[in-house]
Every structure is written in C-alpha cells, then in structure tokens.
Design an enzyme around this catalytic site. Sequence first.
Site, mmCIF file in Angstrom:
data_model
loop_
_atom_site.group_PDB
_atom_site.id
_atom_site.type_symbol
_atom_site.label_atom_id
_atom_site.label_comp_id
_atom_site.label_asym_id
_atom_site.label_seq_id
_atom_site.Cartn_x
_atom_site.Cartn_y
_atom_site.Cartn_z
ATOM 1 C CE1 TYR A 153 37.862 40.404 35.728
ATOM 2 C CE2 TYR A 153 37.965 39.986 33.366
ATOM 3 C CZ TYR A 153 38.563 40.441 34.527
ATOM 4 O OH TYR A 153 39.835 40.937 34.496
ATOM 5 C CE LYS A 157 39.264 44.662 34.987
ATOM 6 N NZ LYS A 157 40.136 44.911 36.166
#
Length: 352
Positions: A153, A157
């Site tokens: 994740y 990002k």
Amino acid sequence: MALQSALITGGTGFLGSAIARALHEKHPDCKITVLDTKDPAAIRPLPDGVSFINADITSYEDVRSAIEPVKPQVIFHVAAMLGSVSERYGRKERDVMFKVNVTGTKNLLEAAKSMGVEAFVHTSSIAAVMDDMTTEYANVDERWPTTHSSLIYGESKAAAEDLVLNPSNNPLATCALRPSLMCGPGDEMLLPTLHACIAKGETPYVLGDGYKLWDFSYVTNVADAHVLAAENLISSQTAAGEAFFIQNNEPVTSRDFLLAVSAHFGHYPPFEIKIPLSLAWFAGLASEVSCWITGSTATFSRGVIRESCMAKYASGEKAKRILGFEPRVGIIDGVRLSCEDYARRIGVELAS
C-alpha cells in the site's frame, strides 16, 4: 475564493463523502459530482444536489467520459484500494492495488490536464512515507522521502504521489495530502478492527514497550484540509507541488487509543501482560496459523506486532502554515463520536 465545481473520486466512501459534505457546507453554491463504482444511496448520505457518476478510474475512457460533461474546476482524487486487513502485510494484492492507486491516478491526471481542470487535490497517505517497517517515524516532516520498498500500500501511494507532484502537470495545480489513520462516522476499518480485538479478548496483551506514539485523525478534520487545499490551489497556489501530513496533531499511543475505544464499549482489560517483542512475534505467527485453519481474519499477526511497536507520527506545522489547517474536532471527542456511530451500526449500547 469560492469554489465553483468539483469532482470527487471515491465520493461515496468514508472520506470522499465527508469531503462532499465539508465542501457543501463551506461552498454551498459549488456544483459537486461524485465518481464511484458504488451507488451512494446504499452507502452514506450526501448533500442534496450532489450528482453521481458510476465510473472505473482504471479505465481512461471511463474517466474521460466522466470528466468531460462535468468540466470541474477542481478534482479531489480520493478513490484508492486499501487492501484487506489480512493482506496488509502480504504481497498478493500488489498488481490490482497498483492498477487502482497508480494507473487510476495517472488516468485522472491525464484527463484533467487535457480538459482544463484548474486544481487536483490528491488523497495520499502517511503510508507513502511510513510503510517501511525497518525504521521508526517520530515527529517526521515532509522532508522525509517517500518509500518505494515497503508494504504494497505504501509503495503504491508513493508511486501515485510521484505522478501527482511531478512538475510536468503544469498548468494543472496539484498537491498531495497524507492523512493518518482515520476514525469517524462511517469508518469501516479502524473501529471494526479494534472492536474485533475487544471481542476476541486480546486487549490485555501489551506488545513490546506498548507505548509508541501514533497519529490519528477525525475524518471531518481531514475533509476540511482537502477543502483548504483546493482553495489554495485556485488562489495563491502556495500549496502547488507540495505534500502535507494531515492529522489531529495529538499523537497518542496505540495502546491508549485502544483502551479509550474499549472503555466506551464498557470493556476494561481485567489484567495486563507485557509480551517481549521476540515472544510476540511467535504469538503472532501462532495466531496467523490458527486463523488460517479456522478461516477467520487475523487481528493479531506478525505484521501487526511489528507496526504496533513503531512510532508513527508527524508534524502538522507545514499544513498549518501553508493551508491554514487546524483540526476542529479533538481526538477525545473524535473517539467518542466514532464509537457512538459504530455502536449504532452494530446495534449495541455504549457504556454510560
């Protein structure tokens, strides 16, 4: 300066719908459109007059077809794949996560630039910096580099931030906001996870020293920050090309946050056992194996243990100085309101 029109991707979600409400409150004449794959009528309330478009951000044609008739002055790009709790520390979801979080962002930027959108506020995450599990993050600021070798994740990002903050986006004015863990009405991640820990009787166990500081955010505060960022990008543009940590600026230990939530539900750990980190690692492994056998979701795992024993909080000075951001809802009230909302949703009474 009044905002005239806005498109919010992920606008039926937890944060996206909060941004729609904050935007309507501050700019009641702003034409708001939410873009999502989920019908808002079945999920969260949106202000009257908000339009809805069903579109998939991983498809450039979907994105272009959605933006063209709306002609938004500003895009709030909130849509993202967080991944399942059980897979946060794994790699299985990498391809689909990068497709949503990186390719989706690229599609939106390209469409926005080609159609004359003025401003692009990207919802990033503290994970863009703090998902590298090999170090701690105590009062870090925006000078810290993003991480490209961490949990998937955080990697996604960080890669999306690189696209958003690239100078090649000119004349489109862009910025990235990095919220910390959020709570508030409609939360489907933090409160449910903590409530599951309470239900499983895991609250007595303190991992490592148990008192590393973390940042938490109340969702309406994060929504306020997004509106401030959009206002800046269409006026002074001092936020253009910048990233900002957004949180309540009241770091607390993850242990104290859990105990505060527990107290609202009338649960108080009957005892406390401190587990050394090395022993906790094996306990996490045993929990993972047990959950694999039973088919349940592990709330206590090796990844959770490593992360719980790290400091993860940032300075809010830059957001205050450039955006004028200051949280309106304090963390104590934020926890209470979050617990009240979750209790209503699951049909239980809170402790008086």
